[in-house]
Design an enzyme around this catalytic site. Sequence first.
Site, PDB file in Angstrom:
ATOM      1  N   PRO A 222       0.828  -1.212   0.000  1.00 39.92           N
ATOM      2  CA  PRO A 222       0.000   0.000   0.000  1.00 39.92           C
ATOM      3  C   PRO A 222       0.865   1.266   0.000  1.00 39.92           C
ATOM      4  O   PRO A 222       1.838   1.350   0.745  1.00 39.92           O
ATOM      5  CB  PRO A 222      -0.784  -0.104   1.306  1.00 39.92           C
ATOM      6  CG  PRO A 222      -0.608  -1.488   1.790  1.00 39.92           C
ATOM      7  CD  PRO A 222       0.638  -2.020   1.189  1.00 39.92           C
ATOM      8  N   GLU A 223       0.517   2.186  -0.842  1.00 37.53           N
ATOM      9  CA  GLU A 223       1.232   3.457  -0.889  1.00 37.53           C
ATOM     10  C   GLU A 223       0.290   4.568  -0.423  1.00 37.53           C
ATOM     11  O   GLU A 223      -0.822   4.287   0.018  1.00 37.53           O
ATOM     12  CB  GLU A 223       1.740   3.708  -2.315  1.00 37.53           C
ATOM     13  CG  GLU A 223       2.693   2.619  -2.779  1.00 37.53           C
ATOM     14  CD  GLU A 223       3.283   2.902  -4.154  1.00 37.53           C
ATOM     15  OE1 GLU A 223       3.340   4.079  -4.565  1.00 37.53           O
ATOM     16  OE2 GLU A 223       3.682   1.938  -4.828  1.00 37.53           O
TER      17      GLU A 223
END
Length: 294
Positions: free
Chosen positions: A2-3
């Site tokens: 996840p960014e």
Amino acid sequence: MPELPEVETVSRGLRIKIVGKKISLYQQFRKDLRWLIPPNIKEKIEGAIVLSIYRKGKFLLINFNVNYTLIIHLGMSGRLLVYDNSHSKKSSSQEIEMGVFHHTLLKLGKHDHVKIDFDDGSQLVFNDVRRFGAIDLSRTDRIENHKWLSKLGPEPLSNHFSSPILKDKIEQKKRFIKTAILDQNIVAGIGNIYACEALWEAKISPYKMCNNMNEQNFDDLVDALKIVLTKAINAGGSSLKDFKDTGGELGYFQNLFNVYSRENSYCKRKYCEGVVMRKKQSGRSTFFCSICQL
Ligand SMILES: [Zn+2]
């Protein structure tokens, strides 16, 4: 992994679901994830009320009314699931938001490592198959000094991140531009996906050295980062509203990708006849077009 946009989406989803709720029970089922989970979380936050939820870089922060904040990193595969027992569902199908599920938790799963029960019957569960996630607790009044947060670079969508600021930080460096923007101390929240996408958008090769970037390159790259992140956040926001079924995966906005994970496909840029390449760069897969990214 996840960014920024995915963590922002989870943060917004959780904000709707758990702000204002009181914790009746905190349980953790392991001592550690990527690192040790502090053993004192239970005594500090049981009975506390969730005041606010926000994001810093790729970290999610849950702030309680007792001067403590839980800091969560989702790592590679971490998910925060809300089990809402306060109203029953008409069907057995799961309604899935971006990384936030809603149904009744009947039994803990193998990869459910932390569970928080709220006094309205709902539950928040941290689930992480690969256990690269991390959880820590900080006093809220000292949060800026926390070791995970204190050195973080500026938020890319804030006014603290601009072309002159980025240029000033890295223009002397003999380092790939892609490696530089992945450095969380230079700019917070950018990971491999959005670094690849922004470099494509800016027509800059991931192999360009920082000290070969001109002013136009810096302007284009900063604009591109802001554009790709904003688009992804908006896509996350709309799927939150639509209850889009993401198959249980934390939402990546794959249909928006121009290069990431598109090796051997034609470049999507108008009039470019290039093909997307995939190469290993500093241990990660880099996707780029060798024709239009210079
Ligand atoms: Zn191209």
